[in-house]
Design an enzyme around this catalytic site. Structure first.
Site, PDB file in Angstrom:
ATOM      1  N   LEU A 208     -21.971  42.242 -26.993  1.00 54.40           N
ATOM      2  CA  LEU A 208     -21.061  42.010 -28.128  1.00 54.40           C
ATOM      3  C   LEU A 208     -19.812  42.848 -27.924  1.00 54.40           C
ATOM      4  O   LEU A 208     -19.907  44.069 -27.757  1.00 54.40           O
ATOM      5  CB  LEU A 208     -21.713  42.447 -29.445  1.00 54.40           C
ATOM      6  N   HIS A 209     -18.655  42.213 -27.953  1.00 58.63           N
ATOM      7  CA  HIS A 209     -17.430  43.003 -27.819  1.00 58.63           C
ATOM      8  C   HIS A 209     -16.228  42.423 -28.557  1.00 58.63           C
ATOM      9  O   HIS A 209     -15.222  43.095 -28.710  1.00 58.63           O
ATOM     10  CB  HIS A 209     -17.067  43.174 -26.339  1.00 58.63           C
ATOM     11  N   ARG A 210     -16.322  41.176 -29.032  1.00 58.06           N
ATOM     12  CA  ARG A 210     -15.143  40.558 -29.657  1.00 58.06           C
ATOM     13  C   ARG A 210     -14.786  41.277 -30.957  1.00 58.06           C
ATOM     14  O   ARG A 210     -15.662  41.535 -31.788  1.00 58.06           O
ATOM     15  CB  ARG A 210     -15.389  39.070 -29.948  1.00 58.06           C
ATOM     16  N   ASP A 283     -21.099  37.156 -27.132  1.00 55.73           N
ATOM     17  CA  ASP A 283     -19.845  36.566 -27.606  1.00 55.73           C
ATOM     18  C   ASP A 283     -18.839  36.494 -26.449  1.00 55.73           C
ATOM     19  O   ASP A 283     -17.650  36.318 -26.663  1.00 55.73           O
ATOM     20  CB  ASP A 283     -19.280  37.328 -28.810  1.00 55.73           C
TER      21      ASP A 283
END
Length: 368
Positions: A208-210, A283
């Site tokens: 997850l990084h967005r 994501d």
């Protein structure tokens, strides 16, 4: 001999240009230089990293560094303009949708140097994504469009691009993936995540990084609740982006004992981890494609995707950020009812060869 500049700004870009470099070396008819803009400085990107990719280290490192989008783009443009003016290449090849892609395309076109865009035509329709703006601007001025999937052809035609400039060639990221996966079969691994794999016969991988997911406390809390519920049934391993880790702490989110947090992984250690996963929750754009290429079920925690072929033909399911939907789709996969999918047309490991052949012919014919 015609000279081609290959532009990369971040680690994933090098995965995309590596097959092109290998194809250029095999072809032998075009000169090239690898230009690292330095958009992301990554201490892990050392000589071993380029050896793994089977390519030489960059010929030029511009050291643009971080800053805001405007600062970073401006620094790259200034440095790249100086470079191009000192030795005018015959063409500039950019990949993907990072700020370096945008910056170097604009500079090249204003110097009347033609631009080839690899991964052209992808569209999410989400103008809040910086990548979408980079893709749109780059495609508005590029000369050759190398497309990974049919949706890219449709978008480019709708935007008025001539069919003669659009080339459906397959996917260089898949070229690289197949190259590296084959290499993994021949090596004894000694990765820090090997112990986790030995402990867990079945596991899932999470990334997850967005900003839309990790910068909003409410969204992050909702996603975390779903992940904890899934992890109670299937242990998850989570290579955590530093920004995501900082936000987990800031928002006071505890992911519980069944989600193992580890540092961000290099390409080969990460591939070795996710290729054997029961499911990948992500994501990331690239991971949607890579999981489809290797037939691993993928749940994409986003409301949209610029890679629809991974859903239409591949193993990807768009689940949004609603906890109930995320958990429901994960349980389907765990019950063996997830999407089977197939590898899309031309995702055969030979996209880079097609790109090099097209560029060599075009430059030889003076088709600039």
């Amino acid at each position: 001999m015609h000279m081609l500049y290959l532009v990369a700004g971040a680690r994933p870009n090098f995965m995309k240009i590596a097959p092109i470099v290998r194809a250029l070396q095999a072809h032998g008819g075009l000169g090239f230089k690898i230009i690292h803009t330095g958009q992301h400085y990554d201490r892990e990107m050392n000589d071993v990293f380029f050896e793994e990719l089977g390519i030489p280290a960059p010929d030029v490192f511009m050291g643009a560094g971080g800053g805001s989008h405007a600062q970073q783009t401006a620094k790259i443009m200034v440095a790249f303009e100086e470079l191009c003016q000192a030795e005018m290449p015959d063409a500039v090849l950019v990949v993907g949708d990072v700020n370096s892609t945008l910056a170097c395309s604009i500079v090249a076109k204003k110097l009347h140097i033609p631009v080839a865009h690899v991964e052209a035509g992808l569209r999410s329709g989400d103008m809040s994504m910086p990548e979408e703006i980079n893709r749109l601007v780059t495609d508005s001025i590029a000369d050759w469009f190398f497309v990974t999937e049919p949706s890219g052809i449709e978008h480019l035609r709708r935007e008025g691009k001539p069919d003669s400039a659009i080339h459906h060639v397959g996917h260089v990221m898949v070229d690289n993936l197949l190259y590296q996966a084959e290499k993994l079969t021949r090596m004894e691994t000694d990765f820090e995540t090997d112990a986790f794999k030995r402990r867990h016969a079945r596991y899932g991988v999470l990334t997850l990084h967005r900003p839309s997911n990790v910068d909003e406390p409410e969204t992050m809390t909702r996603i975390a609740a779903a992940l904890k519920e899934i992890a109670a049934e299937l242990p998850l391993i989570f290579p955590v982006h530093p920004r995501t880790r900082a936000n987990l702490e800031k928002f006071g989110i505890d992911l519980g004992p069944d989600i193992t947090l580890v540092a961000p992984q290099g390409y080969m250690p990460f591939l070795n981890l996710w290729k054997d996963a029961v499911v990948v929750l992500t994501d990331s754009g690239g991971l949607q494609e890579e999981t489809t290429a290797l037939g691993v079920p993928c749940l994409t925690i986003r409301e949209n995707t610029e890679r629809p072929i991974t859903i239409e033909e591949g193993t990807n399911t768009l689940v949004g950020t609603d906890p109930a939907r995320i958990v429901t789709e994960a349980r389907k996969v765990l019950a063996g009812q997830g999407k089977q999918g197939r590898r899309p047309q031309l995702w055969d490991g030979r996209a880079a060869e097609r790109i090099v052949a097209i560029l060599a012919d075009a430059l030889a014919a003076g088709n600039r």
